[in-house]
Write a protein that holds these residues in place. Sequence first.
Motif, PDB file in Angstrom:
ATOM      1  N   ILE A  52       0.897  -1.112  -0.043  1.00  0.00           N
ATOM      2  CA  ILE A  52      -0.088  -0.006   0.081  1.00  0.00           C
ATOM      3  C   ILE A  52       0.933   1.311  -0.032  1.00  0.00           C
ATOM      4  N   ALA A  53       0.846   2.181  -1.090  1.00  0.00           N
ATOM      5  CA  ALA A  53       1.702   3.343  -0.903  1.00  0.00           C
ATOM      6  C   ALA A  53       0.836   4.401  -1.371  1.00  0.00           C
ATOM      7  N   LYS A  54       1.309   5.785  -0.649  1.00  0.00           N
ATOM      8  CA  LYS A  54       0.743   6.890  -0.804  1.00  0.00           C
ATOM      9  C   LYS A  54       1.292   7.731  -2.353  1.00  0.00           C
ATOM     10  N   GLY A  55       0.352   8.035  -3.098  1.00  0.00           N
ATOM     11  CA  GLY A  55       0.639   8.332  -4.348  1.00  0.00           C
ATOM     12  C   GLY A  55       1.291   9.747  -4.545  1.00  0.00           C
ATOM     13  N   PRO A  56       1.932   9.985  -5.737  1.00  0.00           N
ATOM     14  CA  PRO A  56       2.774  11.147  -6.037  1.00  0.00           C
ATOM     15  C   PRO A  56       1.900  12.367  -5.666  1.00  0.00           C
ATOM     16  N   ASP A  57       0.552  12.297  -6.087  1.00  0.00           N
ATOM     17  CA  ASP A  57      -0.425  13.594  -5.905  1.00  0.00           C
ATOM     18  C   ASP A  57      -0.722  13.828  -4.188  1.00  0.00           C
ATOM     19  N   ASP A  58      -0.300  12.718  -3.317  1.00  0.00           N
ATOM     20  CA  ASP A  58      -0.487  12.807  -2.086  1.00  0.00           C
ATOM     21  C   ASP A  58      -1.941  12.826  -1.744  1.00  0.00           C
ATOM     22  N   GLU A  59      -2.887  12.401  -2.621  1.00  0.00           N
ATOM     23  CA  GLU A  59      -4.255  12.264  -2.209  1.00  0.00           C
ATOM     24  C   GLU A  59      -4.915  10.850  -2.228  1.00  0.00           C
ATOM     25  N   GLU A  60      -4.084   9.890  -2.892  1.00  0.00           N
ATOM     26  CA  GLU A  60      -4.673   8.507  -2.969  1.00  0.00           C
ATOM     27  C   GLU A  60      -3.711   7.602  -2.666  1.00  0.00           C
ATOM     28  N   TYR A  61      -4.166   6.431  -2.095  1.00  0.00           N
ATOM     29  CA  TYR A  61      -3.414   5.426  -1.757  1.00  0.00           C
ATOM     30  C   TYR A  61      -3.393   4.243  -2.839  1.00  0.00           C
ATOM     31  N   ALA A  62      -2.159   3.738  -3.245  1.00  0.00           N
ATOM     32  CA  ALA A  62      -2.336   2.603  -4.457  1.00  0.00           C
ATOM     33  C   ALA A  62      -2.006   1.523  -3.733  1.00  0.00           C
ATOM     34  N   ILE A  63      -2.577   0.303  -4.390  1.00  0.00           N
ATOM     35  CA  ILE A  63      -2.113  -0.977  -4.228  1.00  0.00           C
ATOM     36  C   ILE A  63      -1.195  -1.416  -5.548  1.00  0.00           C
ATOM     37  N   PHE A  64      -0.184  -2.062  -5.082  1.00  0.00           N
ATOM     38  CA  PHE A  64       0.858  -2.679  -6.189  1.00  0.00           C
ATOM     39  C   PHE A  64       1.355  -3.737  -5.605  1.00  0.00           C
ATOM     40  N   TYR A  65       1.693  -4.708  -6.845  1.00  0.00           N
ATOM     41  CA  TYR A  65       2.624  -5.762  -6.391  1.00  0.00           C
ATOM     42  C   TYR A  65       4.128  -5.215  -6.342  1.00  0.00           C
ATOM     43  N   ALA A  66       4.695  -5.528  -5.345  1.00  0.00           N
ATOM     44  CA  ALA A  66       6.087  -5.122  -4.900  1.00  0.00           C
ATOM     45  C   ALA A  66       6.934  -5.504  -6.144  1.00  0.00           C
ATOM     46  N   LYS A  67       6.716  -6.591  -6.836  1.00  0.00           N
ATOM     47  CA  LYS A  67       7.589  -6.855  -7.881  1.00  0.00           C
ATOM     48  C   LYS A  67       7.430  -5.873  -9.102  1.00  0.00           C
ATOM     49  N   ASP A  68       6.368  -5.168  -9.344  1.00  0.00           N
ATOM     50  CA  ASP A  68       6.605  -3.992 -10.086  1.00  0.00           C
ATOM     51  C   ASP A  68       6.996  -2.924 -10.142  1.00  0.00           C
ATOM     52  N   ALA A  69       7.955  -2.967  -8.985  1.00  0.00           N
ATOM     53  CA  ALA A  69       8.715  -1.471  -8.814  1.00  0.00           C
ATOM     54  C   ALA A  69       9.751  -1.620  -9.835  1.00  0.00           C
ATOM     55  N   LEU A  70       9.751   0.031 -10.155  1.00  0.00           N
ATOM     56  CA  LEU A  70      10.876   0.232 -11.271  1.00  0.00           C
ATOM     57  C   LEU A  70      12.036   0.921 -10.705  1.00  0.00           C
ATOM     58  N   PRO A  71      12.755   1.278 -11.656  1.00  0.00           N
ATOM     59  CA  PRO A  71      14.169   2.041 -11.291  1.00  0.00           C
ATOM     60  C   PRO A  71      13.609   3.562 -11.272  1.00  0.00           C
ATOM     61  N   ALA A  72      14.313   4.431 -10.561  1.00  0.00           N
ATOM     62  CA  ALA A  72      13.861   5.703 -10.501  1.00  0.00           C
ATOM     63  C   ALA A  72      14.015   6.521 -11.854  1.00  0.00           C
ATOM     64  N   ASP A  73      14.825   5.964 -12.667  1.00  0.00           N
ATOM     65  CA  ASP A  73      15.289   6.581 -13.843  1.00  0.00           C
ATOM     66  C   ASP A  73      14.328   6.286 -14.874  1.00  0.00           C
ATOM     67  N   HIS A  74      13.586   5.278 -14.813  1.00  0.00           N
ATOM     68  CA  HIS A  74      12.438   4.690 -15.971  1.00  0.00           C
ATOM     69  C   HIS A  74      11.670   5.995 -16.209  1.00  0.00           C
ATOM     70  N   LYS A  75      11.095   5.934 -17.303  1.00  0.00           N
ATOM     71  CA  LYS A  75      10.182   7.012 -18.060  1.00  0.00           C
ATOM     72  C   LYS A  75       8.995   7.024 -17.258  1.00  0.00           C
ATOM     73  N   ALA A  76       8.370   5.713 -17.077  1.00  0.00           N
ATOM     74  CA  ALA A  76       6.929   5.627 -16.393  1.00  0.00           C
ATOM     75  C   ALA A  76       6.935   5.867 -14.959  1.00  0.00           C
ATOM     76  N   SER A  77       8.365   5.750 -14.422  1.00  0.00           N
ATOM     77  CA  SER A  77       8.168   5.711 -12.753  1.00  0.00           C
ATOM     78  C   SER A  77       7.608   6.985 -11.982  1.00  0.00           C
ATOM     79  N   LYS A  78       6.938   6.728 -11.311  1.00  0.00           N
ATOM     80  CA  LYS A  78       6.718   7.980 -10.153  1.00  0.00           C
ATOM     81  C   LYS A  78       6.900   7.494  -8.844  1.00  0.00           C
ATOM     82  N   PRO A  79       7.384   8.370  -7.947  1.00  0.00           N
ATOM     83  CA  PRO A  79       7.703   8.304  -6.593  1.00  0.00           C
ATOM     84  C   PRO A  79       6.503   7.949  -5.776  1.00  0.00           C
ATOM     85  N   TYR A  80       6.681   6.664  -4.927  1.00  0.00           N
ATOM     86  CA  TYR A  80       5.415   6.453  -3.930  1.00  0.00           C
ATOM     87  C   TYR A  80       5.919   6.219  -2.707  1.00  0.00           C
TER      88      TYR A  80
END
Length: 74
Positions: free
Chosen positions: A40-68
């Motif tokens: 469970i992660a707090k989104g980059p907009d700081d308004e929503e919580y998102a549920i993710f598979y931990a294995k779907d984590a991306l490197p910080a420099d990936h073009k589609a990645s957003k910090p959670y």
Amino acid sequence: MDNRIFFNPGDSIANIHDYDEAVRKGQIYKKEKHIDDLVIAKGPDDEEYAIFYAKDALPADHKASKPYDVRRKL
């Protein structure tokens, strides 16, 4: 697990405004799918919580990645 993790927002299982509701839905999803790597992660907009598979984590420099900010591992 670090507190900050990077995901593609499109990979989320659910986006929920209420933390407790996100935890409940994550626990139900985990039980139904028999999986052990949800976060469970707090989104980059700081308004929503998102549920993710931990294995779907991306490197910080990936073009589609957003910090959670990880709030809970299920």
